[in-house]
Design a protein around this motif. Structure first.
Motif, PDB file in Angstrom:
ATOM      1  N   VAL A 197      -7.024  12.462  -8.817  1.00  0.00           N
ATOM      2  CA  VAL A 197      -7.550  11.708  -9.259  1.00  0.00           C
ATOM      3  C   VAL A 197      -6.561  10.829  -8.128  1.00  0.00           C
ATOM      4  O   VAL A 197      -7.890   9.837  -8.147  1.00  0.00           O
ATOM      5  N   VAL A 198      -6.571  10.807  -7.605  1.00  0.00           N
ATOM      6  CA  VAL A 198      -5.790   9.712  -6.397  1.00  0.00           C
ATOM      7  C   VAL A 198      -6.886   9.954  -5.897  1.00  0.00           C
ATOM      8  O   VAL A 198      -7.351   8.677  -4.960  1.00  0.00           O
ATOM      9  N   CYS A 199      -7.515  10.347  -5.346  1.00  0.00           N
ATOM     10  CA  CYS A 199      -8.784  11.241  -3.953  1.00  0.00           C
ATOM     11  C   CYS A 199      -9.786  10.419  -4.897  1.00  0.00           C
ATOM     12  O   CYS A 199     -11.005   9.789  -4.377  1.00  0.00           O
ATOM     13  N   ALA A 200     -10.349  10.579  -6.114  1.00  0.00           N
ATOM     14  CA  ALA A 200     -11.498  10.305  -7.125  1.00  0.00           C
ATOM     15  C   ALA A 200     -10.820   8.545  -6.811  1.00  0.00           C
ATOM     16  O   ALA A 200     -11.854   7.828  -6.267  1.00  0.00           O
ATOM     17  N   LEU A 201      -9.460   7.862  -6.925  1.00  0.00           N
ATOM     18  CA  LEU A 201      -9.931   6.437  -7.168  1.00  0.00           C
ATOM     19  C   LEU A 201      -9.871   5.822  -5.651  1.00  0.00           C
ATOM     20  O   LEU A 201     -10.561   4.875  -5.173  1.00  0.00           O
ATOM     21  N   ALA A 202      -9.501   6.763  -4.305  1.00  0.00           N
ATOM     22  CA  ALA A 202      -9.658   6.176  -3.270  1.00  0.00           C
ATOM     23  C   ALA A 202     -11.145   6.257  -2.993  1.00  0.00           C
ATOM     24  O   ALA A 202     -10.979   5.132  -1.937  1.00  0.00           O
ATOM     25  N   VAL A 203     -11.980   7.134  -3.096  1.00  0.00           N
ATOM     26  CA  VAL A 203     -13.161   7.026  -2.664  1.00  0.00           C
ATOM     27  C   VAL A 203     -13.941   6.132  -3.611  1.00  0.00           C
ATOM     28  O   VAL A 203     -13.970   5.119  -3.359  1.00  0.00           O
ATOM     29  N   ALA A 204     -13.337   5.753  -5.263  1.00  0.00           N
ATOM     30  CA  ALA A 204     -14.199   4.665  -5.662  1.00  0.00           C
ATOM     31  C   ALA A 204     -13.658   3.269  -4.517  1.00  0.00           C
ATOM     32  O   ALA A 204     -14.296   2.498  -4.383  1.00  0.00           O
ATOM     33  N   MET A 205     -12.787   2.540  -4.198  1.00  0.00           N
ATOM     34  CA  MET A 205     -12.135   1.899  -4.194  1.00  0.00           C
ATOM     35  C   MET A 205     -12.572   1.998  -2.064  1.00  0.00           C
ATOM     36  O   MET A 205     -13.323   0.332  -2.155  1.00  0.00           O
ATOM     37  N   TRP A 206     -12.698   2.701  -1.565  1.00  0.00           N
ATOM     38  CA  TRP A 206     -13.774   2.953  -0.045  1.00  0.00           C
ATOM     39  C   TRP A 206     -15.334   2.363  -0.536  1.00  0.00           C
ATOM     40  O   TRP A 206     -15.755   1.352   0.000  1.00  0.00           O
ATOM     41  N   LEU A 207     -15.573   2.659  -2.081  1.00  0.00           N
ATOM     42  CA  LEU A 207     -17.334   2.436  -2.176  1.00  0.00           C
ATOM     43  C   LEU A 207     -16.794   0.672  -2.302  1.00  0.00           C
ATOM     44  O   LEU A 207     -18.215   0.268  -2.182  1.00  0.00           O
ATOM     45  N   ASP A 212     -12.899  -6.129   7.109  1.00  0.00           N
ATOM     46  CA  ASP A 212     -13.156  -4.991   7.923  1.00  0.00           C
ATOM     47  C   ASP A 212     -11.537  -4.554   8.253  1.00  0.00           C
ATOM     48  O   ASP A 212     -11.317  -3.096   7.743  1.00  0.00           O
ATOM     49  N   ASP A 213     -10.580  -5.777   8.574  1.00  0.00           N
ATOM     50  CA  ASP A 213      -9.132  -4.658   8.393  1.00  0.00           C
ATOM     51  C   ASP A 213      -8.899  -4.113   6.843  1.00  0.00           C
ATOM     52  O   ASP A 213      -8.181  -3.020   6.754  1.00  0.00           O
ATOM     53  N   THR A 214      -8.950  -4.593   5.413  1.00  0.00           N
ATOM     54  CA  THR A 214      -9.377  -3.988   4.385  1.00  0.00           C
ATOM     55  C   THR A 214      -9.961  -2.486   4.025  1.00  0.00           C
ATOM     56  O   THR A 214      -9.328  -1.764   3.890  1.00  0.00           O
ATOM     57  N   ARG A 215     -10.532  -2.912   4.280  1.00  0.00           N
ATOM     58  CA  ARG A 215     -11.794  -1.498   4.553  1.00  0.00           C
ATOM     59  C   ARG A 215     -11.275  -0.600   5.513  1.00  0.00           C
ATOM     60  O   ARG A 215     -11.573   1.000   5.217  1.00  0.00           O
ATOM     61  N   ALA A 216     -10.987  -0.938   6.461  1.00  0.00           N
ATOM     62  CA  ALA A 216     -10.322  -0.141   7.602  1.00  0.00           C
ATOM     63  C   ALA A 216      -9.310   0.546   6.822  1.00  0.00           C
ATOM     64  O   ALA A 216      -8.687   1.853   6.613  1.00  0.00           O
ATOM     65  N   ARG A 217      -7.898   0.052   5.840  1.00  0.00           N
ATOM     66  CA  ARG A 217      -7.048   0.672   5.294  1.00  0.00           C
ATOM     67  C   ARG A 217      -7.471   1.479   4.688  1.00  0.00           C
ATOM     68  O   ARG A 217      -7.462   2.456   4.274  1.00  0.00           O
ATOM     69  N   ALA A 218      -8.262   1.633   3.562  1.00  0.00           N
ATOM     70  CA  ALA A 218      -9.405   2.201   2.667  1.00  0.00           C
ATOM     71  C   ALA A 218      -9.338   3.953   3.311  1.00  0.00           C
ATOM     72  O   ALA A 218      -9.748   4.762   2.767  1.00  0.00           O
ATOM     73  N   ARG A 219     -10.397   3.294   3.968  1.00  0.00           N
ATOM     74  CA  ARG A 219     -10.345   4.647   5.516  1.00  0.00           C
ATOM     75  C   ARG A 219      -9.506   5.685   6.127  1.00  0.00           C
ATOM     76  O   ARG A 219      -9.682   6.422   5.648  1.00  0.00           O
ATOM     77  N   ASP A 220      -8.972   4.793   6.541  1.00  0.00           N
ATOM     78  CA  ASP A 220      -6.897   5.446   6.409  1.00  0.00           C
ATOM     79  C   ASP A 220      -6.727   6.249   5.425  1.00  0.00           C
ATOM     80  O   ASP A 220      -6.523   7.428   5.270  1.00  0.00           O
ATOM     81  N   LEU A 221      -6.819   5.902   4.331  1.00  0.00           N
ATOM     82  CA  LEU A 221      -5.960   6.324   3.476  1.00  0.00           C
ATOM     83  C   LEU A 221      -7.436   7.920   2.333  1.00  0.00           C
ATOM     84  O   LEU A 221      -6.713   9.076   2.159  1.00  0.00           O
ATOM     85  N   LEU A 222      -7.870   7.565   2.880  1.00  0.00           N
ATOM     86  CA  LEU A 222      -8.192   8.929   2.335  1.00  0.00           C
ATOM     87  C   LEU A 222      -8.739  10.253   3.418  1.00  0.00           C
ATOM     88  O   LEU A 222      -8.691  11.573   3.554  1.00  0.00           O
ATOM     89  N   ILE A 223      -8.100   9.789   4.792  1.00  0.00           N
ATOM     90  CA  ILE A 223      -8.410  10.867   5.586  1.00  0.00           C
ATOM     91  C   ILE A 223      -6.950  11.130   5.640  1.00  0.00           C
ATOM     92  O   ILE A 223      -6.618  12.561   5.644  1.00  0.00           O
ATOM     93  N   VAL A 224      -6.643  10.429   5.400  1.00  0.00           N
ATOM     94  CA  VAL A 224      -4.811  11.445   4.865  1.00  0.00           C
ATOM     95  C   VAL A 224      -4.929  12.115   3.294  1.00  0.00           C
ATOM     96  O   VAL A 224      -4.672  13.330   3.846  1.00  0.00           O
ATOM     97  N   LEU A 225      -5.804  11.251   3.124  1.00  0.00           N
ATOM     98  CA  LEU A 225      -5.793  12.278   1.264  1.00  0.00           C
ATOM     99  C   LEU A 225      -6.242  13.810   2.009  1.00  0.00           C
ATOM    100  O   LEU A 225      -5.918  14.913   1.260  1.00  0.00           O
ATOM    101  N   LEU A 226      -7.207  13.948   2.419  1.00  0.00           N
ATOM    102  CA  LEU A 226      -8.217  14.684   2.935  1.00  0.00           C
ATOM    103  C   LEU A 226      -7.913  15.881   3.533  1.00  0.00           C
ATOM    104  O   LEU A 226      -6.948  16.745   3.094  1.00  0.00           O
ATOM    105  N   LEU A 227      -6.164  15.463   5.195  1.00  0.00           N
ATOM    106  CA  LEU A 227      -5.665  16.139   4.964  1.00  0.00           C
ATOM    107  C   LEU A 227      -4.478  16.877   4.601  1.00  0.00           C
ATOM    108  O   LEU A 227      -4.163  17.854   4.633  1.00  0.00           O
TER     109      LEU A 227
END
Length: 319
Positions: free
Chosen positions: A225-235, A244-259
């Motif tokens: 669920v967190v991953c789905a919400l994080a992808v939705a946020m990134w989009l 740009d920095d806000t989008r970078a924070r969303a990208r960082d979260l996706l990377i951490v969640l993937l790992l």
């Protein structure tokens, strides 16, 4: 008569760089204490010291008779003093800033009280023979400290005005959904730990009264669920043309969640080895930092005299 902090503030004013470094040191030590606390449990050293606040009834320090487990548990207790020093540095730096920043100082002091409270809860955990409910509470309070430390770090780089939104309201609501489900995810993680095989001691420590596999599955559902919400946020952030920095924070979260998800599934299918559990605990702390930083990036408090950011600030903002 001046208090010690007022005396220091009267004679020293930290630079913005020093303030940021002090706040960051508390974040780093909050992560370290989470990981080393997990190492105590994973090595079966949770009762390496027989009591608290002393290590034995007769000694403040670990004794040779307690072996490696006593040394590990006592070493983790000593790291609490390093954490306290980092928090103390943050308090001093926040108090000495000119003009006085009461909100920032209160955040720094809140870290101190959480550290003290968790030290007492840690003692209760030892007295209770590593009861899994007190162990879970100990971890959640450590995560609370990490939350306040991260907010303090962010606030050290901002002004003190009222926060101004940087994205539309529905996007901010989505961020709060990520925060709430992430808290649930972390709490469910403690239920997996509390019902699992890593009890923290070689003795017969009781476990939480449910099936470990069921707890792990619920934890995995919350993670998805967190991953789905994080992808939705990134989009969504791309659609609304967020900074740009806000989008970078969303990208960082996706990377951490993937790992973190990869480590979680790997440990599940390999019998929960200690090294992977430790890595998963580190990932939990990094994930929560990413969640908090994303939420905070959706609003801003500009500095009164915003100038060109120095290289240190630019480097820190990319962490």
């Amino acid at each position: 008569m001046l208090t010690p902090l007022a005396y220091i503030a009267q004679r020293w004013t930290p630079t913005p760089k020093t303030l940021r470094r002090a706040a960051l040191s508390a974040v780093v030590m909050s992560v370290v204490i989470i990981v080393t606390g997990g190492a105590v449990r994973l090595t079966g050293s949770g009762l390496g010291c027989d009591t608290w606040p002393k290590c034995t009834d007769d000694s403040l320090f670990a004794t040779p008779e307690q072996g490696i487990h006593g040394a590990i548990e006592f070493g983790n207790r000593m790291l609490t003093y390093v954490l306290s020093a980092a928090v103390g540095w943050t308090i001093i730096a926040a108090r000495a800033v000119k003009p006085l920043r009461r909100g920032l100082t209160r955040l720094a002091w809140l870290q101190f009280w959480i550290v003290m409270g968790n030290a007492v809860l840690g003692g209760i955990t030892v007295w209770a023979g590593l009861n899994p409910w007190t162990v879970a509470g100990h971890f959640m309070l450590a995560t609370g400290l990490l939350t306040v430390a991260t907010v303090t770090w962010q606030r050290s780089r901002e002004g003190d005005g009222a926060p101004r939104p940087r994205v539309p309201r529905p996007v901010r609501k989505l961020s709060w959904a990520i925060v709430v489900i992430s808290v649930l995810l972390i709490a469910l993680g403690t239920s997996v730990t509390g019902s699992g095989k890593h009890a923290g001691d070689s003795s017969d420590v009781p476990r939480m009264p449910w099936d470990w596999g069921d707890a792990a599955h619920l934890h995995a559902i919350a993670a998805w669920v967190v991953c789905a919400l994080a992808v939705a946020m990134w989009l969504v952030l791309r659609v609304v043309d967020a900074p740009d920095d806000t989008r970078a924070r969303a990208r960082d979260l996706l990377i951490v969640l993937l790992l973190q998800g990869g480590v979680g599934y790997l440990q599940y299918f390999t019998g929960v080895p200690e090294a992977l559990v430790a890595a998963h605990m580190l990932g939990s702390a990094l994930m929560w930092i990413a969640v908090v930083r994303l939420a905070l990036s959706l609003r801003e408090r500009p500095l009164p005299d915003a100038g060109i950011p120095d290289r240190t600030d630019s480097a820190l903002s990319s962490v």
